[in-house]
Design a protein around this motif. Structure first.
Motif, mmCIF file in Angstrom:
data_model
loop_
_atom_site.group_PDB
_atom_site.id
_atom_site.type_symbol
_atom_site.label_atom_id
_atom_site.label_comp_id
_atom_site.label_asym_id
_atom_site.label_seq_id
_atom_site.Cartn_x
_atom_site.Cartn_y
_atom_site.Cartn_z
ATOM 1 N N UNK A 186 16.129 3.478 -3.123
ATOM 2 C CA UNK A 186 15.100 2.742 -3.849
ATOM 3 C C UNK A 186 13.736 3.102 -3.272
ATOM 4 N N UNK A 187 12.703 2.705 -3.981
ATOM 5 C CA UNK A 187 11.334 2.866 -3.490
ATOM 6 C C UNK A 187 10.997 1.670 -2.617
ATOM 7 N N UNK A 188 10.474 1.929 -1.429
ATOM 8 C CA UNK A 188 10.040 0.858 -0.548
ATOM 9 C C UNK A 188 8.738 0.297 -1.104
ATOM 10 N N UNK A 189 8.713 -0.983 -1.361
ATOM 11 C CA UNK A 189 7.543 -1.609 -1.977
ATOM 12 C C UNK A 189 6.305 -1.545 -1.098
ATOM 13 N N UNK A 190 6.475 -1.588 0.220
ATOM 14 C CA UNK A 190 5.300 -1.615 1.092
ATOM 15 C C UNK A 190 4.745 -0.233 1.419
ATOM 16 N N UNK A 191 5.558 0.818 1.313
ATOM 17 C CA UNK A 191 5.069 2.154 1.674
ATOM 18 C C UNK A 191 5.087 3.153 0.523
ATOM 19 N N UNK A 192 5.942 2.927 -0.461
ATOM 20 C CA UNK A 192 6.100 3.889 -1.549
ATOM 21 C C UNK A 192 7.083 4.997 -1.211
ATOM 22 N N UNK A 223 10.494 14.633 -0.082
ATOM 23 C CA UNK A 223 9.167 14.646 -0.685
ATOM 24 C C UNK A 223 8.757 13.271 -1.210
ATOM 25 N N UNK A 224 9.659 12.301 -1.155
ATOM 26 C CA UNK A 224 9.378 10.934 -1.615
ATOM 27 C C UNK A 224 8.729 10.973 -2.997
ATOM 28 N N UNK A 225 9.399 11.699 -3.896
ATOM 29 C CA UNK A 225 8.902 11.913 -5.259
ATOM 30 C C UNK A 225 8.506 10.595 -5.930
ATOM 31 N N UNK A 226 7.440 10.651 -6.699
ATOM 32 C CA UNK A 226 6.980 9.464 -7.426
ATOM 33 C C UNK A 226 8.076 8.963 -8.371
ATOM 34 N N UNK A 227 8.739 9.894 -9.018
ATOM 35 C CA UNK A 227 9.836 9.555 -9.933
ATOM 36 C C UNK A 227 11.099 10.216 -9.381
ATOM 37 N N UNK A 228 11.528 9.763 -8.218
ATOM 38 C CA UNK A 228 12.618 10.395 -7.476
ATOM 39 C C UNK A 228 13.920 10.423 -8.281
ATOM 40 N N UNK A 231 0.851 -1.175 0.000
ATOM 41 C CA UNK A 231 0.000 0.000 0.000
ATOM 42 C C UNK A 231 0.899 1.241 0.000
ATOM 43 N N UNK A 232 0.563 2.210 -0.815
ATOM 44 C CA UNK A 232 1.340 3.431 -0.886
ATOM 45 C C UNK A 232 0.803 4.452 0.104
ATOM 46 N N UNK A 233 1.725 5.204 0.695
ATOM 47 C CA UNK A 233 1.365 6.230 1.672
ATOM 48 C C UNK A 233 1.875 7.593 1.230
ATOM 49 N N UNK A 234 1.217 8.626 1.755
ATOM 50 C CA UNK A 234 1.629 10.000 1.530
ATOM 51 C C UNK A 234 1.686 10.708 2.880
ATOM 52 N N UNK A 235 2.761 11.433 3.119
ATOM 53 C CA UNK A 235 2.890 12.254 4.317
ATOM 54 C C UNK A 235 2.673 13.681 3.868
#
Length: 166
Positions: free
Chosen positions: A77-83, A60-65, A1-5
């Protein structure tokens, strides 16, 4: 599941609790170096008058960091469980490519020259807890959303709205 702060700038009082919680969570000694989350004072124009506002900012945990492909040693890398954009600085060579590619200047370097940054408290989130900064925010300005909650929320005061203006 992806999260946003997300940050509601209307609620931020610049108390600094988020920065202190970040330092505590990441074992950053006071005055040793800056925390991964910092609070800034900004002026906003409202009805022709400049008024103070505050922004609590971290990665900002950019979508396309851009930091991820910039790192020659694959520390990010992108964390698969949090995004969230996470790091493992074991192989970091201290080249600063990640910092140079980040439009927000987020990556910092510890005393050993290894990159460190906000990871969204991915381990906490994976275990059902809020990130340390959001947990201690006394005004509720910092909030963790699931992707579905984020898409359905009314985020007109969000820091993401601010970023679209830049």
């Amino acid at each position: 599941m992806k999260y946003y702060l997300d940050l509601d700038m209307e609620k931020c009082s610049a108390c600094g609790a988020c920065a202190v919680a970040c330092m505590d969570q990441n074992d950053i000694a006071p005055r040793a170096r800056a925390p991964f989350r910092n609070v800034f004072s900004v002026d906003k124009l409202e009805d022709g008058t400049l008024k103070p506002a505050y922004a609590s900012l971290a990665c900002m945990h950019c979508a396309d960091a851009p930091c991820i492909p910039a790192c020659p040693s694959a520390c990010l890398k992108k964390d698969e469980s949090t995004g969230f954009t996470i790091y493992d600085n074991e192989n970091c060579i201290g080249c600063h490519s990640c910092a140079m590619s980040c439009p927000f200047g987020v990556p910092t370097f510890n005393e050993a020259g290894k990159m460190e940054k906000c990871d969204g408290c991915a381990v906490r989130v994976t275990h059902g807890m809020e990130p340390a900064c959001a947990r201690v925010c006394p005004t509720g300005a910092l909030k963790l959303y699931t992707q579905v909650e984020y898409e359905n929320a009314h985020l007109d005061k969000s820091v993401h709205k601010l970023l679209k203006l830049i």
